[in-house]
Motif scaffolding. Structure first.
Motif, PDB file in Angstrom:
ATOM      1  N   PRO A 198      25.052 -28.335 -36.685  1.00 44.68           N
ATOM      2  CA  PRO A 198      25.426 -27.052 -37.294  1.00 44.68           C
ATOM      3  C   PRO A 198      24.801 -26.884 -38.687  1.00 44.68           C
ATOM      4  N   TRP A 199      24.603 -25.624 -39.056  1.00 45.70           N
ATOM      5  CA  TRP A 199      24.148 -25.333 -40.411  1.00 45.70           C
ATOM      6  C   TRP A 199      25.133 -25.936 -41.400  1.00 45.70           C
ATOM      7  N   GLU A 200      24.616 -26.451 -42.506  1.00 44.75           N
ATOM      8  CA  GLU A 200      25.470 -27.014 -43.550  1.00 44.75           C
ATOM      9  C   GLU A 200      26.356 -25.901 -44.110  1.00 44.75           C
ATOM     10  N   ASN A 201      27.666 -26.159 -44.113  1.00 42.07           N
ATOM     11  CA  ASN A 201      28.661 -25.167 -44.556  1.00 42.07           C
ATOM     12  C   ASN A 201      28.543 -23.847 -43.792  1.00 42.07           C
ATOM     13  N   PHE A 202      27.972 -23.893 -42.593  1.00 39.36           N
ATOM     14  CA  PHE A 202      27.715 -22.698 -41.771  1.00 39.36           C
ATOM     15  C   PHE A 202      26.887 -21.657 -42.533  1.00 39.36           C
ATOM     16  N   SER A 203      26.150 -22.094 -43.545  1.00 42.93           N
ATOM     17  CA  SER A 203      25.405 -21.120 -44.348  1.00 42.93           C
ATOM     18  C   SER A 203      23.973 -21.532 -44.673  1.00 42.93           C
ATOM     19  N   ASP A 204      23.570 -22.770 -44.377  1.00 49.31           N
ATOM     20  CA  ASP A 204      22.229 -23.241 -44.727  1.00 49.31           C
ATOM     21  C   ASP A 204      21.568 -23.916 -43.539  1.00 49.31           C
ATOM     22  N   GLY A 205      20.403 -23.394 -43.136  1.00 52.29           N
ATOM     23  CA  GLY A 205      19.689 -24.010 -42.033  1.00 52.29           C
ATOM     24  C   GLY A 205      18.477 -23.193 -41.622  1.00 52.29           C
ATOM     25  N   LEU A 206      17.977 -23.516 -40.433  1.00 57.76           N
ATOM     26  CA  LEU A 206      16.796 -22.867 -39.870  1.00 57.76           C
ATOM     27  C   LEU A 206      17.195 -21.946 -38.727  1.00 57.76           C
ATOM     28  N   TYR A 207      16.405 -20.897 -38.535  1.00 57.02           N
ATOM     29  CA  TYR A 207      16.673 -19.895 -37.500  1.00 57.02           C
ATOM     30  C   TYR A 207      15.362 -19.589 -36.783  1.00 57.02           C
ATOM     31  N   LEU A 208      15.436 -19.448 -35.469  1.00 58.01           N
ATOM     32  CA  LEU A 208      14.267 -19.100 -34.671  1.00 58.01           C
ATOM     33  C   LEU A 208      14.587 -17.859 -33.855  1.00 58.01           C
ATOM     34  N   ALA A 209      13.930 -16.754 -34.170  1.00 59.23           N
ATOM     35  CA  ALA A 209      14.120 -15.489 -33.461  1.00 59.23           C
ATOM     36  C   ALA A 209      13.091 -15.427 -32.343  1.00 59.23           C
ATOM     37  N   GLY A 210      13.558 -15.591 -31.083  1.00 62.52           N
ATOM     38  CA  GLY A 210      12.564 -15.658 -30.028  1.00 62.52           C
ATOM     39  C   GLY A 210      13.083 -15.428 -28.627  1.00 62.52           C
ATOM     40  N   VAL A 211      12.244 -15.833 -27.690  1.00 61.01           N
ATOM     41  CA  VAL A 211      12.494 -15.599 -26.280  1.00 61.01           C
ATOM     42  C   VAL A 211      12.488 -16.940 -25.539  1.00 61.01           C
ATOM     43  N   GLU A 212      13.337 -17.054 -24.526  1.00 61.80           N
ATOM     44  CA  GLU A 212      13.353 -18.258 -23.694  1.00 61.80           C
ATOM     45  C   GLU A 212      12.083 -18.287 -22.852  1.00 61.80           C
ATOM     46  N   CYS A 213      11.417 -19.439 -22.845  1.00 57.26           N
ATOM     47  CA  CYS A 213      10.131 -19.580 -22.166  1.00 57.26           C
ATOM     48  C   CYS A 213      10.163 -20.755 -21.204  1.00 57.26           C
ATOM     49  N   SER A 214       9.143 -20.827 -20.365  1.00 53.78           N
ATOM     50  CA  SER A 214       9.017 -21.964 -19.460  1.00 53.78           C
ATOM     51  C   SER A 214       8.818 -23.233 -20.284  1.00 53.78           C
ATOM     52  N   ASP A 215       9.241 -24.350 -19.718  1.00 52.07           N
ATOM     53  CA  ASP A 215       9.219 -25.617 -20.453  1.00 52.07           C
ATOM     54  C   ASP A 215       7.830 -26.024 -20.911  1.00 52.07           C
ATOM     55  N   ASP A 216       6.809 -25.667 -20.158  1.00 57.24           N
ATOM     56  CA  ASP A 216       5.454 -26.089 -20.504  1.00 57.24           C
ATOM     57  C   ASP A 216       4.707 -25.077 -21.372  1.00 57.24           C
ATOM     58  N   ALA A 217       5.372 -24.005 -21.779  1.00 56.54           N
ATOM     59  CA  ALA A 217       4.730 -22.984 -22.604  1.00 56.54           C
ATOM     60  C   ALA A 217       4.367 -23.551 -23.973  1.00 56.54           C
TER      61      ALA A 217
END
Length: 153
Positions: free
Chosen positions: A69-88
């Motif tokens: 989990p994000w530290e204190n639910f406020s610090d971390g990384l985010y990835l805005a994207g789409v689910e893809c095939s495993d080999d993509a």
């Protein structure tokens, strides 16, 4: 609020990555970037049996990239994207994450109190949060959900 459970095996998300260190509004900027360049990854998107995109994810992880989990639910990384095939493979300017498999508790994002309500539910029912919470948008319905990992597979 309806809270449900599911199991989801490890999956791949290709998207635009950012950090809480990027400042206020960074998540919306990531989505704007991802949406305006979606044609670059559309062919990689995993599809359901009807040919629809399987899922749009706002995946999250802590700074160690171990999907805690994000530290204190406020610090971390985010990835805005789409689910893809495993080999993509991610094209230039995009990032690929392999999200571990988990059992999740999930709930529809109804309003700004949805997240704290589910956290309270987990605490009241002595259910541990074992990973970072992810946002999921169902492409067929447009509804948004939050996925709370409660057991690593």
């Amino acid at each position: 609020m309806k809270i449900e459970r599911c199991v989801k095996e490890s999956f791949v998300v290709i998207g635009k990555e950012g950090s809480t260190k990027d400042g206020a509004g960074f998540i919306q900027k990531l989505w704007d970037d991802a949406n305006s360049h979606f044609g670059e990854v559309q062919h990689l998107a995993k599809k359901d049996e009807d040919g629809n995109i399987s899922g749009i994810w706002g995946a999250m992880t802590d700074f160690s990239r171990s999907f805690r989990p994000w530290e204190n639910f406020s610090d971390g990384l985010y990835l805005a994207g789409v689910e893809c095939s495993d080999d993509a493979e991610a094209p230039d300017g995009w990032t690929k994450w392999v999200v571990p498999g988990y059992e999740y508790i999930y709930a529809e994002r109804e309003n700004d109190s949805s997240f704290p309500e589910v956290i309270k539910y987990l605490e009241e029912n002595n259910i541990p949060l074992v990973g970072a919470v992810h946002d999921f948008t169902c492409p067929r319905t447009g509804k948004g959900y939050m996925y709370f990992p409660i057991r690593k597979l």
